[in-house]
Write a protein that holds these residues in place. Structure first.
Motif, PDB file in Angstrom:
ATOM      1  N   ALA A 173      -2.167  10.423   2.719  1.00  0.00           N
ATOM      2  CA  ALA A 173      -2.452   9.806   4.019  1.00  0.00           C
ATOM      3  C   ALA A 173      -2.569   8.294   3.828  1.00  0.00           C
ATOM      4  O   ALA A 173      -3.270   7.827   2.921  1.00  0.00           O
ATOM      5  N   VAL A 174      -1.856   7.557   4.679  1.00  0.00           N
ATOM      6  CA  VAL A 174      -1.860   6.089   4.619  1.00  0.00           C
ATOM      7  C   VAL A 174      -2.212   5.555   6.003  1.00  0.00           C
ATOM      8  O   VAL A 174      -1.654   6.021   7.004  1.00  0.00           O
ATOM      9  N   ASN A 175      -3.114   4.597   6.054  1.00  0.00           N
ATOM     10  CA  ASN A 175      -3.523   3.999   7.339  1.00  0.00           C
ATOM     11  C   ASN A 175      -2.513   2.953   7.802  1.00  0.00           C
ATOM     12  O   ASN A 175      -2.036   2.157   7.007  1.00  0.00           O
ATOM     13  N   LEU A 176      -2.234   2.967   9.085  1.00  0.00           N
ATOM     14  CA  LEU A 176      -1.366   1.933   9.661  1.00  0.00           C
ATOM     15  C   LEU A 176      -2.169   1.150  10.688  1.00  0.00           C
ATOM     16  O   LEU A 176      -2.816   1.752  11.559  1.00  0.00           O
ATOM     17  N   SER A 177      -2.129  -0.173  10.598  1.00  0.00           N
ATOM     18  CA  SER A 177      -2.806  -0.986  11.610  1.00  0.00           C
ATOM     19  C   SER A 177      -1.887  -1.115  12.824  1.00  0.00           C
ATOM     20  O   SER A 177      -0.713  -0.746  12.764  1.00  0.00           O
ATOM     21  N   GLY A 178      -2.418  -1.679  13.902  1.00  0.00           N
ATOM     22  CA  GLY A 178      -1.653  -1.820  15.138  1.00  0.00           C
ATOM     23  C   GLY A 178      -0.389  -2.631  14.943  1.00  0.00           C
ATOM     24  O   GLY A 178       0.685  -2.279  15.430  1.00  0.00           O
ATOM     25  N   VAL A 203       0.852  -1.205   0.000  1.00  0.00           N
ATOM     26  CA  VAL A 203       0.000   0.000   0.000  1.00  0.00           C
ATOM     27  C   VAL A 203       0.885   1.252   0.000  1.00  0.00           C
ATOM     28  O   VAL A 203       0.710   2.158  -0.819  1.00  0.00           O
ATOM     29  N   LEU A 204       1.864   1.275   0.897  1.00  0.00           N
ATOM     30  CA  LEU A 204       2.700   2.475   1.020  1.00  0.00           C
ATOM     31  C   LEU A 204       3.499   2.715  -0.264  1.00  0.00           C
ATOM     32  O   LEU A 204       3.545   3.834  -0.785  1.00  0.00           O
ATOM     33  N   ARG A 205       4.122   1.656  -0.778  1.00  0.00           N
ATOM     34  CA  ARG A 205       4.941   1.826  -1.990  1.00  0.00           C
ATOM     35  C   ARG A 205       4.096   2.268  -3.181  1.00  0.00           C
ATOM     36  O   ARG A 205       4.463   3.181  -3.917  1.00  0.00           O
ATOM     37  N   THR A 206       2.943   1.621  -3.338  1.00  0.00           N
ATOM     38  CA  THR A 206       2.096   1.936  -4.498  1.00  0.00           C
ATOM     39  C   THR A 206       1.563   3.358  -4.396  1.00  0.00           C
ATOM     40  O   THR A 206       1.598   4.127  -5.369  1.00  0.00           O
ATOM     41  N   ALA A 207       1.086   3.725  -3.213  1.00  0.00           N
ATOM     42  CA  ALA A 207       0.498   5.060  -3.049  1.00  0.00           C
ATOM     43  C   ALA A 207       1.562   6.143  -3.183  1.00  0.00           C
ATOM     44  O   ALA A 207       1.320   7.191  -3.800  1.00  0.00           O
ATOM     45  N   ALA A 208       2.752   5.899  -2.624  1.00  0.00           N
ATOM     46  CA  ALA A 208       3.812   6.908  -2.696  1.00  0.00           C
ATOM     47  C   ALA A 208       4.270   7.110  -4.139  1.00  0.00           C
ATOM     48  O   ALA A 208       4.458   8.241  -4.591  1.00  0.00           O
ATOM     49  N   GLU A 209       4.405   6.010  -4.878  1.00  0.00           N
ATOM     50  CA  GLU A 209       4.809   6.129  -6.299  1.00  0.00           C
ATOM     51  C   GLU A 209       3.767   6.899  -7.086  1.00  0.00           C
ATOM     52  O   GLU A 209       4.070   7.775  -7.883  1.00  0.00           O
ATOM     53  N   GLN A 210       2.485   6.532  -6.847  1.00  0.00           N
ATOM     54  CA  GLN A 210       1.393   7.176  -7.581  1.00  0.00           C
ATOM     55  C   GLN A 210       1.323   8.677  -7.264  1.00  0.00           C
ATOM     56  O   GLN A 210       1.214   9.519  -8.158  1.00  0.00           O
ATOM     57  N   MET A 211       1.402   9.005  -5.997  1.00  0.00           N
ATOM     58  CA  MET A 211       1.279  10.401  -5.583  1.00  0.00           C
ATOM     59  C   MET A 211       2.448  11.213  -6.117  1.00  0.00           C
ATOM     60  O   MET A 211       2.296  12.374  -6.499  1.00  0.00           O
ATOM     61  N   HIS A 212       3.625  10.595  -6.126  1.00  0.00           N
ATOM     62  CA  HIS A 212       4.802  11.290  -6.646  1.00  0.00           C
ATOM     63  C   HIS A 212       4.614  11.612  -8.129  1.00  0.00           C
ATOM     64  O   HIS A 212       4.927  12.718  -8.587  1.00  0.00           O
ATOM     65  N   ARG A 213       4.069  10.654  -8.886  1.00  0.00           N
ATOM     66  CA  ARG A 213       3.823  10.921 -10.320  1.00  0.00           C
ATOM     67  C   ARG A 213       2.839  12.059 -10.481  1.00  0.00           C
ATOM     68  O   ARG A 213       2.999  12.935 -11.322  1.00  0.00           O
ATOM     69  N   TRP A 214       1.777  12.085  -9.661  1.00  0.00           N
ATOM     70  CA  TRP A 214       0.791  13.165  -9.764  1.00  0.00           C
ATOM     71  C   TRP A 214       1.411  14.513  -9.397  1.00  0.00           C
ATOM     72  O   TRP A 214       1.135  15.522 -10.039  1.00  0.00           O
ATOM     73  N   GLN A 215       2.252  14.497  -8.376  1.00  0.00           N
ATOM     74  CA  GLN A 215       2.910  15.768  -7.995  1.00  0.00           C
ATOM     75  C   GLN A 215       3.734  16.307  -9.159  1.00  0.00           C
ATOM     76  O   GLN A 215       3.735  17.502  -9.444  1.00  0.00           O
ATOM     77  N   GLN A 216       4.428  15.382  -9.837  1.00  0.00           N
ATOM     78  CA  GLN A 216       5.277  15.833 -10.951  1.00  0.00           C
ATOM     79  C   GLN A 216       4.435  16.280 -12.139  1.00  0.00           C
ATOM     80  O   GLN A 216       4.707  17.294 -12.763  1.00  0.00           O
ATOM     81  N   THR A 217       3.377  15.520 -12.419  1.00  0.00           N
ATOM     82  CA  THR A 217       2.532  15.852 -13.573  1.00  0.00           C
ATOM     83  C   THR A 217       1.850  17.201 -13.389  1.00  0.00           C
ATOM     84  O   THR A 217       1.800  18.014 -14.311  1.00  0.00           O
ATOM     85  N   TYR A 218       1.312  17.417 -12.183  1.00  0.00           N
ATOM     86  CA  TYR A 218       0.511  18.629 -11.981  1.00  0.00           C
ATOM     87  C   TYR A 218       1.287  19.734 -11.268  1.00  0.00           C
ATOM     88  O   TYR A 218       0.725  20.790 -10.991  1.00  0.00           O
ATOM     89  N   GLN A 219       2.582  19.448 -11.021  1.00  0.00           N
ATOM     90  CA  GLN A 219       3.465  20.477 -10.437  1.00  0.00           C
ATOM     91  C   GLN A 219       2.826  21.150  -9.230  1.00  0.00           C
ATOM     92  O   GLN A 219       2.686  22.379  -9.181  1.00  0.00           O
ATOM     93  N   ARG A 220       2.367  20.317  -8.292  1.00  0.00           N
ATOM     94  CA  ARG A 220       1.751  20.881  -7.104  1.00  0.00           C
ATOM     95  C   ARG A 220       1.991  19.964  -5.910  1.00  0.00           C
ATOM     96  O   ARG A 220       2.265  18.770  -6.077  1.00  0.00           O
ATOM     97  N   ARG A 221       1.886  20.556  -4.741  1.00  0.00           N
ATOM     98  CA  ARG A 221       2.054  19.776  -3.536  1.00  0.00           C
ATOM     99  C   ARG A 221       0.770  18.995  -3.279  1.00  0.00           C
ATOM    100  O   ARG A 221      -0.329  19.565  -3.343  1.00  0.00           O
TER     101      ARG A 221
END
Ligand code: C2E
Ligand code: MG
Ligand code: MG
Length: 269
Positions: free
Chosen positions: A97-102, A75-93
């Motif tokens: 948020a990622v959920n962590l279980s106990g 989950v973390l790797r996939t979401a971080a990669e995806q979000m990073h691509r969106w940040q680069q594509t749309y040039q914005r911050r």
């Protein structure tokens, strides 16, 4: 053996190795402007009969069997990669948020896994926020503070999820190095009719601000809820009113619409 007879823990492991899990992204918006400031990644598991298994049906089992460690890493790797691509594509911050279980939260290897996921994805730790419930944080509060400090030292933000539904002590609330309180949707649901919920939500917001914490209101579904939260000074919100959890391609359409660019410029994987 019929597929249905395969134990759930085995089906979960197979699903991960066959790439069956999906991440949906729910917009987190600025309450004053309704602009997207980021997203919460939420896990989904499409089934052979075309139905969608929701996290409530498999996260607890994944937690019991220990499989959540592998799933959480994915989950973390996939979401971080995806979000990073969106940040680069749309040039914005954009914050993630990622959920962590106990079990993830108290796993000895968490910090190393997180460092590796950030390095592999190129995603900035300052744009990442981990969500843990207050019950998890309070379970072993002193150990929790230690883990929180390690995550904070990487630059990661921390949220207390479903705030108000678990048990937390105000003295720990002061000591936890957290950044955000996420007001549980059960308190937002009956706004503005329920006077008790109005009082509870106003009090949580005032307390959070006094402690220097940001507030995210969850489960905002109506115009009236939005207006009330805005008037109380809530900065951030999430809910069907602003956007449901969406597959990556549809979340990207939202970003593209905000940017006024055609979605075809950067196809989500
Ligand atoms: P959560 O972290 O509190 O996530 C918010 C839940 O509220 C999501 O349910 C979301 O779909 C739902 N929601 C959002 N807006 C609204 C609204 O306006 N009205 C209503 N009624 N509901 C709304 P979902 O996706 O079924 O996830 C349930 C829980 O499963 C999450 O609660 C989280 O604790 C857990 N979860 C989801 N994905 C993951 C994951 O990748 N890892 C871990 N450890 N837990 C996860
Ligand atoms: Mg959450
Ligand atoms: Mg929540």
């Amino acid at each position: 053996m019929s597929y249905r007879l395969v134990p759930l823990h085995q089906r979960l492991a197979n699903a991960l190795s066959y790439g069956e899990f999906q991440l949906y992204y729910q917009p987190v918006v600025n309450v004053a402007t309704a602009e997207i400031v980021g997203a919460e990644a939420l896990c989904r598991w499409p089934q052979r009969d075309q139905s969608m298994a929701m996290p409530e049906t498999f996260i607890a089992q994944a937690e019991t069997s220990g499989f959540i460690i592998q799933l959480g890493d994915w989950v973390l790797r996939t979401a971080a990669e995806q979000m990073h691509r969106w940040q680069q594509t749309y040039q914005r911050r954009l914050r993630l948020a990622v959920n962590l279980s106990g079990r993830q939260f108290l796993h000895f290897n968490l910090v190393k896994q997180v460092e590796e996921a950030l390095k592999a994805s190129g995603f900035n730790a300052n744009d990442l926020e981990f969500e843990i419930t207050e019950t998890i944080a309070m379970h072993n509060a002193e150990e929790s503070i230690g883990v929180m400090r390690q995550l904070k030292s990487l630059g990661i933000g921390l949220s207390l999820d479903d705030f108000g539904t678990g048990y937390s002590s105000l003295s720990y609330l002061k000591r936890f190095p957290i950044d955000v309180l996420k007001i549980d949707k059960s308190f937002v649901r009956d706004i503005p009719e329920d006077a008790n919920d109005l009082a509870i939500v106003s009090a949580i917001i005032a307390m959070a601000h006094a402690l220097g914490l940001r507030v995210v209101a969850e489960g905002v579904e109506t115009d009236a809820q939005w207006h009330f939260l805005r008037d109380c000074g809530t900065q951030l919100a999430q809910g069907y009113y602003f956007g449901r959890p969406l597959p990556a391609s549809e979340f990207q359409d939202l970003l593209a619409r905000e940017a006024g660019k055609p979605a075809a410029i950067a196809q989500a994987r």
